[in-house]
Each structure stands twice: as structure tokens, then as C-alpha cells.
Design an enzyme around this catalytic site. Sequence first.
Site, PDB file in Angstrom:
ATOM      1  N   ASN A  70       0.825  -1.209   0.000  1.00 24.71           N
ATOM      2  CA  ASN A  70       0.000   0.000   0.000  1.00 24.71           C
ATOM      3  C   ASN A  70       0.861   1.263   0.000  1.00 24.71           C
ATOM      4  OD1 ASN A  70      -2.580  -1.202  -0.035  1.00 24.71           O
ATOM      5  ND2 ASN A  70      -2.518  -1.542   2.184  1.00 24.71           N
ATOM      6  N   GLU A 116      -5.536  -8.145   5.579  1.00 24.82           N
ATOM      7  CA  GLU A 116      -4.811  -9.043   4.693  1.00 24.82           C
ATOM      8  C   GLU A 116      -4.698 -10.436   5.312  1.00 24.82           C
ATOM      9  OE1 GLU A 116      -1.766  -6.639   7.061  1.00 24.82           O
ATOM     10  OE2 GLU A 116      -3.521  -6.146   5.864  1.00 24.82           O
ATOM     11  N   HIS A 124      -3.121   2.458  -2.317  1.00 22.15           N
ATOM     12  CA  HIS A 124      -4.187   1.587  -1.805  1.00 22.15           C
ATOM     13  C   HIS A 124      -5.013   0.969  -2.926  1.00 22.15           C
ATOM     14  CE1 HIS A 124      -3.776   2.175   2.559  1.00 22.15           C
ATOM     15  NE2 HIS A 124      -3.342   3.391   2.249  1.00 22.15           N
ATOM     16  N   ASP A 174      -5.701  -2.922  -3.178  1.00 23.35           N
ATOM     17  CA  ASP A 174      -7.028  -3.532  -3.319  1.00 23.35           C
ATOM     18  C   ASP A 174      -7.067  -4.481  -4.514  1.00 23.35           C
ATOM     19  OD1 ASP A 174      -7.857  -2.126  -1.128  1.00 23.35           O
ATOM     20  OD2 ASP A 174      -9.065  -0.666  -2.244  1.00 23.35           O
TER      21      ASP A 174
END
Length: 313
Positions: free
Chosen positions: A190, A225, A195, A199
Site C-alpha cells: 500500500n 490481509e 491503496h 485492493d
Amino acid sequence: MNDPFDETLCDRSLVTPPGDEPRPPERSILLVIIAGSETDFGRHFVLEREEATIGRDEGNDIVIHDGKISKLHCAISVVRGGRGVESIDLRDLGTTNGTFVNGEPVARTTLTAGDKIQVGDTILQLSYGDEIDREYHARLFQLAARDALTGLYNKRHVLSEVEGQIRISRRSGRPFSVILLDIDDFKQVNDRFGHLAGDEYLGEFAGLLTRSLREQDIAGRIGGEEFLVILPETALDGAFQLAGRVRGQVEAFVLCRRDQEIRTTISAGVCQYEPGMRDASELLELADQAMYEAKKAEKNKVMRAALSGDANP
């Protein structure tokens, strides 16, 4: 002026003789959970057989995860004739907590569309529906049970499935195992790629994980995660081998995004349910401890839970 009711003006080819009216296709009889356990809310069942039993034991046609329901609680019979469904009858099977229809206790009754059947804390509503209705209810259940980002089951649902597997194992003696896995250093993905990229990776990871499993296996996302896999009728060795294959596939996987390559690894802990375990929390705690040991051992590893003094290879 023409008489609108003059028979000579009627096209008799458009008039269907009495008794020959085309019947619409018979619609399915549905039972939809409208109140009760959040993990079951929105589930629907199609009554296709002449009789279906409802209870919390896995041998029932309709299994409801409700501790106040008897193992074999009630039965619904569908009587069909030449013109379709003639009656839908419900009878209580001698339960302690009773069966209720529209708030009233019943031993035996005939149901109509819209009736609400209460067993324990769960309420099911009877209705008729076509393919669109069935798809609608299935979609509602999926929205309640699935993680929006990955499409895997959400934490609430997958933990409920663990409880269900424990009940099955205690009754049948058949083994089952779980894999608790975590993507190593995912925060760095990230931070480095953003981000949105993170994703996207989670979505691809979920697909990779699903393709590695059998149809009866259950996978869920239980944290940012962190993922949980339930393996019915699988002993520890089989679960360990599967987790090892998944670890290798994740290590080899590369997500190419905007000329950038995103790679990660996983650490996983594997544990088999044992009859002496007090509940699901003990099983998951042991799997979590094994995963923590894998993290300590330089990550990108799979470790077995230590049971009764056993050690990891």
C-alpha cells in the site's frame, strides 16, 4: 353506432374456451429467513420434495444454525395434484420450544403464502417465486455473507462455518482442518504502490486462493490481509500440503500494474480440529500461534499447530 358488446364484432379466434385457459408455469415454493442469525439472514430454500424437515442437525433438508431449535424440529409437506399445489402442511415434531405460525403455537396447520414460521429465534416466510425471485434472494444472501472487495466470505460468515464444521465433526468423527494465512508485509504494498493497487492485489489473491481449493472448501477474509480457509474432511497432513502449494503459488504470482510488478509472500498456520478442543476459539488460536511462528521464521512459511507436545518439522 356500433355496440361494443355485439358478438358479431368479436374475433372468436382470440377467445379461449372455458377450461382451456393456458396455465402459467408453476412457481417454486420458497422459504426465506427474514429474522434470526445474521449469518443466515436472507438464505432461501426451495421446497421441491413432498416433505422437508427443518432442524439444527445437519441431516435435515433445511438446516438452521440456531441453538434454540431442536435437532429435528418440524416438517413441511407439499401436496400436489393435477392443478398444481393443493396444500402446504406444517407439523411440529414434538419439540420443547415449539413451532409458531404468525405468532401462534401450532402442532399442525396448513400454510398460505405470506405466513411466518418461527422456530427458535429464526423466522422463515413462505412465498411463491420464479427464477427472478430466487436470484433476488440469493443475491441478498450473498451481499450479507460476502466480503465486497474480494468476493470471499466475510468474517462473520466464515466463523459461523467453523462452528458448523465443529458440530459435524463431533457428531460424525470426521476430521476437518483450518488454514490461517496472512500476506507478509502488505502495508509496504500500500505504501509503495498505493491503496488502489493494494485492493487490486487482494482481489487477485482471492482468485488465486479460490482456484486452489476444492468445491467443498470455504475461504473467507477475516482481516485486512488475513484469510481463513476451512477444509472439511481433511486431516492435518492434507491441509499442510495444500497450504504449502498455496504458499508457492503466491510466491510465484506477479501482478503487473502500470509497468510495475507487485509481489508478496504469505505466512500460514495449519491446525486440525480435535474432539478435546473446547470451542472454535481454541482451534483458531492454535492456528494463529502457528502462523505467528511462521512469521518469526523469516516469513513465507507454513507451520503446523503444535498439539500434545508435537513440534513442527
